[in-house]
Scaffold this motif. Sequence first.
Motif, PDB file in Angstrom:
ATOM      1  N   GLY A  70      21.951  47.921  31.052  1.00  0.00           N
ATOM      2  CA  GLY A  70      22.104  49.263  30.499  1.00  0.00           C
ATOM      3  C   GLY A  70      22.156  50.328  31.567  1.00  0.00           C
TER       4      GLY A  70
ATOM      5  N   HIS B   7      12.377  47.308  26.466  1.00  0.00           N
ATOM      6  CA  HIS B   7      13.709  47.787  26.089  1.00  0.00           C
ATOM      7  C   HIS B   7      14.140  49.063  26.809  1.00  0.00           C
ATOM      8  CE1 HIS B   7      13.165  44.845  22.941  1.00  0.00           C
ATOM      9  NE2 HIS B   7      12.086  45.471  22.526  1.00  0.00           N
TER      10      HIS B   7
ATOM     11  N   SER C 223      12.953  41.129  30.104  1.00  0.00           N
ATOM     12  CA  SER C 223      14.032  41.306  29.132  1.00  0.00           C
ATOM     13  C   SER C 223      15.394  41.440  29.794  1.00  0.00           C
ATOM     14  CB  SER C 223      13.766  42.538  28.262  1.00  0.00           C
ATOM     15  OG  SER C 223      13.984  43.733  28.999  1.00  0.00           O
TER      16      SER C 223
ATOM     17  N   ASN D 162      17.873  50.338  27.983  1.00  0.00           N
ATOM     18  CA  ASN D 162      18.910  49.450  27.456  1.00  0.00           C
ATOM     19  C   ASN D 162      20.059  50.267  26.876  1.00  0.00           C
ATOM     20  OD1 ASN D 162      17.974  50.361  24.971  1.00  0.00           O
ATOM     21  ND2 ASN D 162      17.413  48.346  24.193  1.00  0.00           N
TER      22      ASN D 162
ATOM     23  N   GLU E  96      17.047  44.058  30.011  1.00  0.00           N
ATOM     24  CA  GLU E  96      17.877  45.008  29.257  1.00  0.00           C
ATOM     25  C   GLU E  96      18.263  46.220  30.091  1.00  0.00           C
ATOM     26  OE1 GLU E  96      16.599  45.920  25.294  1.00  0.00           O
ATOM     27  OE2 GLU E  96      15.897  43.875  24.934  1.00  0.00           O
TER      28      GLU E  96
END
Length: 290
Positions: free
Chosen positions: A78, A23, A72, A26, A74
Amino acid sequence: MPTCYGPNCTNSRSPLNYRHAFHAGNFADLVKHAALICIIRKLVASGGPLTVIDTHAGRGLYDLAGTEALKSGEAQAGILRLMAASVAPPEFTGLVRAVGALNDEGEVRRYPGSPWLIAEALRPADAYIACEMHPQEHDALRVALRGRQNIRTICGDGYATVVPQCPTHGRVLALIDPPFEKPDDYGRIVDTLVALRRRNRAAQALVWLPIKDLETLDAFLRDLEDHLAAPMLVAETRIRPLTDPMRMNGCALVLVDVAGLEAPLEAICSWVAQSLGAGGAARVYSLSPQ
């Protein structure tokens, strides 16, 4: 004090499959880290020595070219979009510069976690205590922060560590940012904040929370209002409508006794919701303790 939140009081938050390497960078990191930089800069500029205590520090630096981050995607949705943005609020400048300094060859491969950002922002007279309970993450954290002065890392439960480590006098900022893997995280946050303020009435805090459904968030905020006698500011960033309670649809920040940041938080949350979301929204509002 309630320890159960969400629909049917079963704690509707399913596990976030949590390892922050998936993550890092993100949309929620952008909100949290831009706000954290603004808060620390304000506190550093406004007074004497500051102690920052981080309950869930993580590893400090993240590899965006690693297997987890690439899987992911992410970070691509982001921090990579923020770094490529032609226009973004000035409240993101500190984060953009920190990421740029770690990636001087242009390609964004490394992302700073809160320990790195905090360590960069503090003065020699300030102190930072970083707690991380997972041994491998803690080892990586020690490596990331080695050679820096006035910094300690502790391998242990951040909730159990933050209060005894908190000075009884002087300025303190606690960063509480758990992975929300356990159903008692919400209750432990409230208990920790109450105990922290009993130990040091000047202690301030920044709490990060995921938003999946409004009932869970509202129950937590009611719990805070009922038990914490301190002024609080809430900043919500929703990147999509709250129609699926099994997804992380946004995030929230709760600032405890940190004043004067309504406008910066509004700018941060609104840009993320509008630029990185789809049908999302942002709002900043105060809580009134009972």
